[in-house]
Design an enzyme around this catalytic site. Structure first.
Site, short mmCIF file in Angstrom:
data_model
loop_
_atom_site.label_atom_id
_atom_site.label_comp_id
_atom_site.label_asym_id
_atom_site.label_seq_id
_atom_site.Cartn_x
_atom_site.Cartn_y
_atom_site.Cartn_z
N ALA A 62 0.75 -1.16 -0.13
CA ALA A 62 0.16 -0.04 0.08
C ALA A 62 0.72 1.00 -0.09
O ALA A 62 2.07 1.11 0.36
CB ALA A 62 -1.04 -0.12 1.18
N GLY A 103 0.32 -5.77 -0.17
CA GLY A 103 -0.58 -5.81 -1.04
C GLY A 103 0.26 -6.46 -2.48
O GLY A 103 -0.39 -6.82 -3.37
N GLU A 106 0.10 -9.83 -2.41
CA GLU A 106 -1.35 -10.39 -2.50
C GLU A 106 -1.76 -10.08 -4.01
O GLU A 106 -2.49 -11.13 -4.54
CB GLU A 106 -2.25 -9.34 -1.67
CG GLU A 106 -2.16 -9.84 -0.02
CD GLU A 106 -3.04 -9.02 0.72
OE1 GLU A 106 -2.72 -7.59 0.76
OE2 GLU A 106 -3.74 -9.61 1.44
N GLU A 126 1.72 -7.17 7.85
CA GLU A 126 0.83 -6.39 8.02
C GLU A 126 0.80 -6.60 9.73
O GLU A 126 0.36 -5.50 10.46
CB GLU A 126 -0.58 -6.60 7.29
CG GLU A 126 -0.72 -6.02 5.95
CD GLU A 126 0.05 -7.05 4.83
OE1 GLU A 126 0.76 -7.85 5.32
OE2 GLU A 126 -0.22 -6.65 3.71
#
Ligand code: NAD
Length: 700
Positions: A62, A103, A106, A126
């Protein structure tokens, strides 16, 4: 500008995330990828897509600069992108040449195939921010890397090299050179060889020992679970990946993500994350400004601090010369350094090669001629202005022009030290914390005349030696020790009134401090605080102090190093045992003061400890000694064992509410030693306005 680049290589479209430095998934990048996918889908000549990142990074996750802003949740969201990639009608192959975090990983897991450079680091960090991966990471990683590996990665947040996952379904191909051509090659084969559009969501997880495994994992994190809810939720989410259909697991992940995101612990951890970033910025001084080169370092004094300071530079590959007054002191100091490295070697945390290299970088000397060419000199001699003055006069005469002259003083006036030289602009405080080779904090003390490039270099040095640098102005004790003095004074008043050291330590350790004040004092040495108090008694004759700590020191009870302090210690042991001698002194002092001792509960202990810190912090902030409230939080977390899940004293104060704190202080002021509770004007003002420390800016 942040974007996603689109190029064509024959029948293959290559989409490159481009957002320096780590290709973070900001809105422009997310939109760029969505647009590029649309283009690739519409172009009949494109048979497959390679998704990669510019430079040596795939994607760091992010975009931090969007945190808390509307852009963060604007469409397309990361989860939209993940669905788009996974459901794409043509094969999408991820090419990882470096870091794929959060992310970023992911998104890569939604591609149909993944090709990685062996050294590429992949991870889901995270948990370190008190949350869990929220775009399918907890559901796809167990399917691709297996539940055990996935659980370790998700619960620890630690990245792993792609090489170590080469035998899992996370990677289809691990290569030793550029992953992009390898991925393009893979993509070219995909269509003629009719390679299926593999989706992680379709994989089944076989895990026969699931129950025992998850029980074990929960047991392992149990000691931390009370203060850190995220690791437990990570385990629950991985268990859901193993036991439920994919879409159910995704729902579980989303609910857990939202719950954690709103938890006070995660808010605090995210605050700390951004506070650390902010600490390296100096208002009015643009980043990227001039710095001085530091290729060699000298340390003056090989005592408790000097040896540890030298190790920091050797660990970073910088040669250090340590100067002492006698061969015996030098041998002793360097002997401690060698022993420290030997300990690390024995534990297997240092290779023989690194051991030899690091020790080889540290040289000893008795002559200033040997340090005359150093780029940076750090003085760590006795905390005595006369001794420091002598040292700085010699440095001024002997060390080359342009060298940075730093002092590790904990309390002395840096401007006076700088005034002993003809180059006060070159002088700065580099205040390390014991043990100097371990503690993360480096207070960088900016004198009246410290040059901007010296300050900028000091912040860069902090990074180079893996410390967290926080800038402080000149005052007695700077940020950390000045607040600590108020804190200890208040804790000693609690003893006068009715509490015992163990009760106070327990209350604050339950709050989350690594150690309560009296255990800390016994570890650091009570003589240090005694010396400071003796000076304060002279400089501030009207400021009241409890007599208890001085009486403890008069008995030579300096702490663990003398086998006795606030507690008793059995020879060779560190277990703190309540001391009858100390209790007797405490009771005698209460009676001498005419105080009827009362039972003081944990809540009052914690409030008095915290609010003493906060009140002094407010004063420090208003005086401009700290640049911002969050810097004070960083000092306390990185240097004083303050619990990170509470966000630091000033963040904690804001979350309690400043009017509530003021009210409590007024009520304490009706009791013992009321003057200690005179509110700092800034605290009173912000409380009246229902404001916060975080929102306050000093007007220049
Ligand atoms: N000990 C701590 O926890 C701590 C923490 C932060 C900062 N400091 C500061 O660091 C400095 C050093 O503290 P320390 O605990 O390492 O002290 P220390 O007494 O352990 O070591 C001081 C060393 O300096 C040497 N020395 C004295 N005069 C010298 C001179 N003129 N030239 C060269 N060497 C000389 C001594 O021989 C001794 O080895 C002090 O300013 C102290 O306030 C200490």
């Amino acid at each position: 500008m942040a974007s996603a680049d689109y190029t064509i290589r024959g029948p293959i479209a290559v989409i490159t995330l481009d957002n320096p430095p780590v290709n973070a998934l900001g809105l422009a990048v997310r939109q760029g990828v969505a647009d590029a996918l649309e283009r690739a889908e519409a172009d009949a000549s494109v048979s497959a897509v390679v998704l990669t990142g510019a430079g040596a990074t795939f994607c760091g996750g992010a975009d931090e600069s969007e945190f808390g802003l509307p852009a963060m949740i604007a469409s397309p969201h990361l989860t939209d992108l993940c669905d788009l990639v996974e459901g794409f009608p043509k094969p999408v192959i991820a090419a990882l040449n470096g870091l794929a975090l959060g992310g970023g990983l992911e998104l890569a897991m939604c591609c149909h195939y993944r090709v990685a450079l062996a050294t590429a680091q992949v991870g889901l960090p995270e948990v370190k921010l008190g949350i869990l991966p929220g775009a399918g990471g907890t559901q796809r990683l167990p399917r691709l890397a297996g539940p055990e590996r996935a659980l370790n990665m998700i619960v620890s947040g630690t990245p792993v090299a792609a090489r170590e996952l080469a035998n899992t379904a996370l990677f289809d191909h691990v290569v030793d050179a550029d992953a992009v051509p390898a991925a393009v090659e893979y993509a070219r084969r995909a269509v003629p060889e009719k390679l299926p559009l593999k989706k992680a969501r379709d994989l089944e997880v076989h895990f026969p020992n699931a129950e025992a495994f998850f029980d074990f994992a929960r047991g392992a994190i149990a000691p931390l679970a009370k203060n850190y809810p995220a690791p437990g939720k990570c385990i629950d989410a991985v268990e859901a990946a193993v036991s439920r259909p994919f879409d159910d697991g995704m729902k579980f992940e989303r609910a857990a993500f939202t719950e954690l995101l709103n938890s006070p612990e995660s808010k605090a951890l995210r605050h700390v994350f951004f506070a650390i970033r902010a600490a390296s910025k100096i208002p009015g001084m643009p980043s990227g400004g001039p710095q001085r080169p530091v290729g060699s370092v000298a340390v003056i004094g090989a005592g408790t601090m000097g040896g540890g300071i030298a190790m920091n530079f050797a660990n970073a590959g910088v040669p250090v010369t340590v100067l002492e007054t006698s061969q015996a002191a030098l041998d002793k100091g360097l002997g401690v350094v060698r022993k420290n490295y030997e300990g690390t070697l024995k534990k297997g945390r240092l290779s023989q090669k690194d051991f030899d290299h690091r020790l080889g970088l540290i040289k000893g000397t008795l002559s200033y001629d040997d340090i005359a060419r150093a780029d940076l000199v750090i003085e760590a001699v006795f905390e005595d202005m006369q001794v420091k003055k002598q040292v700085f006069e010699i440095l001024d005469a002997k060390v080359k022009p342009g060298a940075i002259l730093a002092s590790n003083t904990s309390t002395l006036d840096l401007d006076k030290i700088a005034g002993c030289t003809h180059r006060p602009g070159d002088v700065v405080g580099l205040h390390f914390f014991s043990p100097a080779n371990v503690t993360k904090l480096l207070e960088i003390v900016r004198g009246n005349k410290t040059a901007d490039d010296v300050l900028a270099t000091s912040l860069a040095i902090a990074k180079q030696i893996k410390k967290i640098g926080v800038v402080a102005g000149v005052c007695d004790g700077f940020i950390g020790n000045r607040m600590l003095n108020s804190y200890f004074r208040q804790m000693d008043f609690l003893l006068d009134e009715g509490a015992l050291p163990l009760e106070i330590d327990r209350a604050l350790e339950t709050f989350g401090f690594a150690m309560g004040p009296f255990r800390v004092a016994d570890l650091a040495g009570n003589d240090i605080g005694w010396a400071i108090r003796k000076r304060l008694h002279v400089e501030y004759p009207d400021r009241p102090f409890s007599r208890i700590p001085d009486r403890i020191c008069e008995l030579g009870r300096f702490g663990q190093k003398t086998g006795a302090g606030w507690y008793d210690y059995k020879p060779g042991e560190r277990n703190a045992l309540p001391s009858e001698v100390v209790t007797k002194i405490i009771l005698e002092e209460s009676s001498r003061l005419g105080l009827a001792r009362r039972k003081i509960g944990a809540q009052e202990i914690v409030e008095r400890a915290l609010y003493a810190l906060v009140n002094e912090g407010a004063q420090i902030l208003e005086e401009g000694i700290a640049q911002r409230a969050s810097d004070i939080d960083v000092v306390y977390i990185a240097g004083y064992g303050f619990p990170d899940f509470r966000g630091g004293p000033m963040f904690y104060a804001d979350s309690v509410g400043l009017p509530n704190i003021l009210r409590a202080m007024r009520s304490f002021a009706r009791g013992y030693q009321p003057d200690a509770w005179r509110p700092a004007p800034l605290l009173a003002k912000l409380a009246a306005e229902n404001g916060s420390f975080a929102g306050w800016r000093k007007q220049s």
